[in-house]
Design a protein around this motif. Structure first.
Motif: not given
Length: 354
Positions: A25-32, A265-275, A302-311
């Motif tokens: 996740e830290n290096n695989a971006l969406g386009a790739k 809040s830490e440069g990794r989309g979807g990592r927190r309860g707000h984003d 490239g972030g926490e895609s399992a969490a954002t995908g689940s929601i």
């Protein structure tokens, strides 16, 4: 009933699609990720088998919540004790799935043998993660009626606090539960964020009455509200007269990565309860009912895609059902039968007057 079943199943699909990329996740971006998907035939030809596309701890914790709320509990305290038991059972079965460390740490504080304090956990500086939001969607399916709002506020907060006792964490569980309720009520999508912001002060009042040392929480409370207010202003849906979200002219995979990092809040989309709920909501607003577009926006980044995908998958199922989703994505999905069973029972119970 079909949309309740679709919501649980597509939450699992979104989790599996996003989870596949966990190790990179830290290096695989969406386009790739999207390019690699095209090379193997695209979403329409993909089959999510349990061995190659397993679900993560998000789905197991969500099922644990759903299983607790379909039991015949006599009081909310009984429900909370049942949640504690099922969360600990779920955690025991997650070996090899790389469960979220914050969820594991939160579960260590649960006290199943203490009848009075089983679900009471201390404030946790590290409890701001996405895990509370990804296990709470089904609560909105159980208590979706407007007259049950107070129940929904209390149960979603207490459910969230069991593992993520931090405002950014447990307000995430309130947010996803509310969005599910709004989907079932048929509220226009663009109103969901505004409506949620009206409920957050009610949640604060509930917490003031029930949390003994509220001061530790209040210094973090503003963060969740501020982030969501900025988001609603950015999409220009922050007041009652604005019901058409505004997206940038160029909002391709690369631009979305930048935006998701900025919301984080830490440069990794979807990592927190707000984003995590924010990215899922943004994907639903922007996909116009197109399943592939929803996946590109919420499950392949490239972030926490399992969490954002689940929601996002759960919300999509309630709004649009399964008709636009390729069968290969859910016909062999891990835990599919159990997810469908839980969807049926949530529907049945939520329609009964109590």
């Amino acid at each position: 009933m079909d949309k309740f079943k679709a919501a649980l199943v597509l939450a699992g699909v979104g989790d599996a699609l996003g989870y596949r990329n966990f190790s990179r996740e830290n290096n695989a971006l969406g386009a790739k990720i999207q390019q690699e998907l095209k090379e193997i035939g695209g979403l329409e030809n993909l089959v999510l088998s349990p061995d190659k596309w397993p679900v993560s701890d998000n789905t197991f914790m969500h099922m644990a919540t759903a299983e607790a709320v379909i039991t015949e509990y006599r009081s909310l305290e009984d429900l909370y004790r049942e949640l504690v038991k099922r969360y600990l059972d779920a955690i025991d079965k997650l070996s090899g799935r790389r469960p979220d460390p914050a969820t594991i740490e939160g579960c260590r504080e649960l006290k199943p043998d203490n009848h009075l304090l089983a679900w009471h956990t201390p404030f946790n500086e590290k409890g701001s993660g996405f895990g509370a939001s990804t296990k709470a969607m089904c609560l909105g399916m159980r208590y979706w009626q407007p007259e049950k709002l107070e129940f929904l506020i209390e149960v979603s907060i207490e459910c969230g606090r069991m593992t993520h006792n931090h405002p950014t964490g447990f307000l995430g569980s309130l947010c996803t539960a509310l969005f599910v309720a709004y989907a079932i009520q048929g509220k226009p999508l663009a109103q969901w964020g505004r409506e949620m912001m009206k409920v957050v002060p009610m949640a604060e009042e509930y917490c003031k009455k029930t949390i003994r040392h509220m001061a530790e929480y209040q210094e973090h409370w503003f963060y969740f509200e501020a982030k969501w207010q900025f988001y609603l202003e950015e999409r220009e849906i922050n007041n009652e007269n604005q019901n058409k979200p505004v997206f940038p002219d160029n909002y391709d995979a690369e631009e979305r990565e930048k935006t998701y990092r900025r919301w984080s809040s830490e440069g990794r989309g979807g990592r927190r309860g707000h984003d995590a709920p924010m990215i899922a909501y943004d994907a639903l607003l922007g996909c116009s009912g197109d399943w592939t577009e929803l996946c590109n926006r919420s499950m392949f980044h490239g972030g926490e895609s399992a969490a954002t995908g689940s929601i996002a998958g759960c919300l999509y199922g309630l709004v649009y059902g399964l008709s636009k989703v390729p069968k290969g994505l859910y016909q062999d999905l891990e835990q599919r039968e159990r997810l469908e069973f839980l969807g049926e029972n949530l529907y049945r119970l939520s329609m009964e007057e109590k």
